[in-house]
Write a protein that holds these residues in place. Structure first.
Motif, PDB file in Angstrom:
ATOM      1  N   ALA A 287       0.833  -1.207   0.000  1.00  0.00           N
ATOM      2  CA  ALA A 287       0.000   0.000   0.000  1.00  0.00           C
ATOM      3  C   ALA A 287       0.870   1.260   0.000  1.00  0.00           C
ATOM      4  CB  ALA A 287      -0.935  -0.011   1.207  1.00  0.00           C
ATOM      5  N   LEU A 288       1.929   1.259   0.794  1.00  0.00           N
ATOM      6  CA  LEU A 288       2.834   2.409   0.826  1.00  0.00           C
ATOM      7  C   LEU A 288       3.508   2.595  -0.538  1.00  0.00           C
ATOM      8  CD1 LEU A 288       4.488   1.896   4.346  1.00  0.00           C
ATOM      9  CD2 LEU A 288       2.924   3.739   3.683  1.00  0.00           C
ATOM     10  N   TYR A 289       3.929   1.504  -1.130  1.00  0.00           N
ATOM     11  CA  TYR A 289       4.595   1.571  -2.433  1.00  0.00           C
ATOM     12  C   TYR A 289       3.634   2.103  -3.505  1.00  0.00           C
ATOM     13  CZ  TYR A 289       7.163   0.151  -6.596  1.00  0.00           C
ATOM     14  OH  TYR A 289       7.804   0.147  -7.807  1.00  0.00           O
ATOM     15  N   GLU A 290       2.386   1.618  -3.450  1.00  0.00           N
ATOM     16  CA  GLU A 290       1.393   2.058  -4.436  1.00  0.00           C
ATOM     17  C   GLU A 290       1.036   3.538  -4.266  1.00  0.00           C
ATOM     18  OE1 GLU A 290      -1.701  -0.875  -3.960  1.00  0.00           O
ATOM     19  OE2 GLU A 290      -0.705  -2.264  -5.347  1.00  0.00           O
ATOM     20  N   LYS A 291       1.266   4.105  -3.072  1.00  0.00           N
ATOM     21  CA  LYS A 291       1.037   5.538  -2.832  1.00  0.00           C
ATOM     22  C   LYS A 291       2.197   6.368  -3.358  1.00  0.00           C
ATOM     23  CE  LYS A 291      -1.736   5.171   1.361  1.00  0.00           C
ATOM     24  NZ  LYS A 291      -1.753   5.408   2.820  1.00  0.00           N
ATOM     25  N   GLY A 292       3.236   5.678  -3.892  1.00  0.00           N
ATOM     26  CA  GLY A 292       4.374   6.392  -4.455  1.00  0.00           C
ATOM     27  C   GLY A 292       5.501   6.645  -3.474  1.00  0.00           C
TER      28      GLY A 292
ATOM     29  N   GLN B 283      12.094   5.264   2.277  1.00  0.00           N
ATOM     30  CA  GLN B 283      11.113   5.736   3.264  1.00  0.00           C
ATOM     31  C   GLN B 283      10.294   4.570   3.824  1.00  0.00           C
ATOM     32  OE1 GLN B 283       9.238   8.848   0.843  1.00  0.00           O
ATOM     33  NE2 GLN B 283       9.773  10.290   2.497  1.00  0.00           N
ATOM     34  N   ILE B 284       9.933   3.619   2.966  1.00  0.00           N
ATOM     35  CA  ILE B 284       9.176   2.445   3.442  1.00  0.00           C
ATOM     36  C   ILE B 284      10.011   1.682   4.466  1.00  0.00           C
ATOM     37  CG2 ILE B 284       8.208   0.207   2.783  1.00  0.00           C
ATOM     38  CD1 ILE B 284       7.462   1.469   0.058  1.00  0.00           C
ATOM     39  N   SER B 285      11.293   1.476   4.158  1.00  0.00           N
ATOM     40  CA  SER B 285      12.153   0.718   5.079  1.00  0.00           C
ATOM     41  C   SER B 285      12.279   1.435   6.426  1.00  0.00           C
ATOM     42  CB  SER B 285      13.533   0.477   4.471  1.00  0.00           C
ATOM     43  OG  SER B 285      14.268   1.674   4.379  1.00  0.00           O
ATOM     44  N   GLN B 286      12.359   2.765   6.407  1.00  0.00           N
ATOM     45  CA  GLN B 286      12.455   3.524   7.653  1.00  0.00           C
ATOM     46  C   GLN B 286      11.144   3.471   8.421  1.00  0.00           C
ATOM     47  OE1 GLN B 286      13.667   7.317   6.095  1.00  0.00           O
ATOM     48  NE2 GLN B 286      15.839   6.760   6.078  1.00  0.00           N
ATOM     49  N   GLN B 287      10.045   3.589   7.710  1.00  0.00           N
ATOM     50  CA  GLN B 287       8.730   3.609   8.349  1.00  0.00           C
ATOM     51  C   GLN B 287       8.396   2.250   8.972  1.00  0.00           C
ATOM     52  OE1 GLN B 287       5.865   5.498   5.814  1.00  0.00           O
ATOM     53  NE2 GLN B 287       4.154   4.988   7.134  1.00  0.00           N
ATOM     54  N   LEU B 288       8.747   1.146   8.276  1.00  0.00           N
ATOM     55  CA  LEU B 288       8.425  -0.194   8.777  1.00  0.00           C
ATOM     56  C   LEU B 288       9.564  -0.805   9.592  1.00  0.00           C
ATOM     57  CD1 LEU B 288       6.601  -1.701   5.656  1.00  0.00           C
ATOM     58  CD2 LEU B 288       5.596  -0.613   7.667  1.00  0.00           C
ATOM     59  N   ASN B 289      10.670  -0.052   9.697  1.00  0.00           N
ATOM     60  CA  ASN B 289      11.829  -0.505  10.462  1.00  0.00           C
ATOM     61  C   ASN B 289      12.371  -1.839   9.938  1.00  0.00           C
ATOM     62  OD1 ASN B 289      13.794  -0.137  12.384  1.00  0.00           O
ATOM     63  ND2 ASN B 289      12.641  -1.218  13.983  1.00  0.00           N
TER      64      ASN B 289
ATOM     65  N   LYS C 156       9.588  -7.535  -5.355  1.00  0.00           N
ATOM     66  CA  LYS C 156       9.899  -8.480  -6.446  1.00  0.00           C
ATOM     67  C   LYS C 156       8.996  -9.713  -6.357  1.00  0.00           C
ATOM     68  CE  LYS C 156      13.597 -11.032  -8.615  1.00  0.00           C
ATOM     69  NZ  LYS C 156      14.337 -12.194  -8.312  1.00  0.00           N
ATOM     70  N   GLU C 157       8.884 -10.268  -5.151  1.00  0.00           N
ATOM     71  CA  GLU C 157       8.023 -11.442  -4.959  1.00  0.00           C
ATOM     72  C   GLU C 157       6.586 -11.146  -5.363  1.00  0.00           C
ATOM     73  OE1 GLU C 157       8.494 -12.506  -0.848  1.00  0.00           O
ATOM     74  OE2 GLU C 157      10.509 -13.333  -1.162  1.00  0.00           O
ATOM     75  N   GLU C 158       6.100  -9.976  -4.948  1.00  0.00           N
ATOM     76  CA  GLU C 158       4.709  -9.601  -5.262  1.00  0.00           C
ATOM     77  C   GLU C 158       4.506  -9.412  -6.765  1.00  0.00           C
ATOM     78  OE1 GLU C 158       1.976  -9.492  -3.263  1.00  0.00           O
ATOM     79  OE2 GLU C 158       3.280 -10.293  -1.710  1.00  0.00           O
TER      80      GLU C 158
END
Length: 191
Positions: free
Chosen positions: A153-158, A163-169, A180-182
């Motif tokens: 969902a975060l990736y699809e929001k652009g 930033q995703i890695s920092q947000q999800l730790n 890639k898997e998805e």
């Protein structure tokens, strides 16, 4: 003739207590017992190396069981040869055998070959069981702790991978791996 002892377990979580007790009750002084918490297939065993430095011609090394000295036939034969060249005999307490004399060496060689064959059969059965379990849908490994849907969902929001890695730790490489898997699941792999 001096008595020495050698004890080994494969992992640091296992206990040496049973082996150490057996060696002491067989007359080995605690100061002459050497031990390792390492796989028998590893040549980097400090306890075994120290033992080899301490023994002299005429000494006897006691080991609780055959498979505690080495992991496979080749390793066992090599170690027995090293001790034999030093004039040192090895006695296996539980197996009731010794490397003293030609018959002793032959028996040890045969028993270590049998032990190696049994380990190979165990590995084969384990692998067959894993394959069968996977076919039945059993998943191996630890359970996923990352909310994959939230990541997508975060990736699809652009939002970018950093930033995703920092947000999800989580590591950025993990973000890329999941994406890639998805994408492979969504589009199938291209061959």
């Amino acid at each position: 003739m001096r008595l020495f002892g050698y004890a080994r377990v494969s992992t640091s979580q296992q206990s040496l207590d049973v082996q150490l007790k057996a060696l002491r009750s067989s007359g080995v002084k605690s100061s002459r017992i050497f031990s390792d918490k390492a796989s028998g297939s590893s040549n980097e065993r400090k306890g075994l190396e120290l033992l080899q430095m301490k023994v002299e011609e005429g000494d006897v090394v006691l080991v609780k069981k055959l498979d505690r000295l080495g992991r496979d036939t080749g390793d066992m034969i090599h170690l027995i040869k090293i001790f034999d060249d030093l004039g040192v005999a090895i006695k296996f307490l539980d197996d009731g055998i010794s490397t003293e004399g030609e018959m002793g060496k032959m028996v040890v060689t045969i028993l270590s070959a049998v032990a190696q064959a049994e380990r190979q059969r165990i590995l084969e059965r384990t692998n067959e069981g894993r394959i069968e379990a996977k076919l039945k849908g059993v998943k191996f490994g630890r359970k996923r702790s990352i909310d994959r849907n939230q990541l997508i969902a975060l990736y699809e929001k652009g939002i970018g991978a950093t930033q995703i890695s920092q947000q999800l730790n989580i590591a950025r490489s993990t973000v890329y791996k999941i994406l890639k898997e998805e994408s492979e699941l969504s589009f199938g792999t291209l061959s």
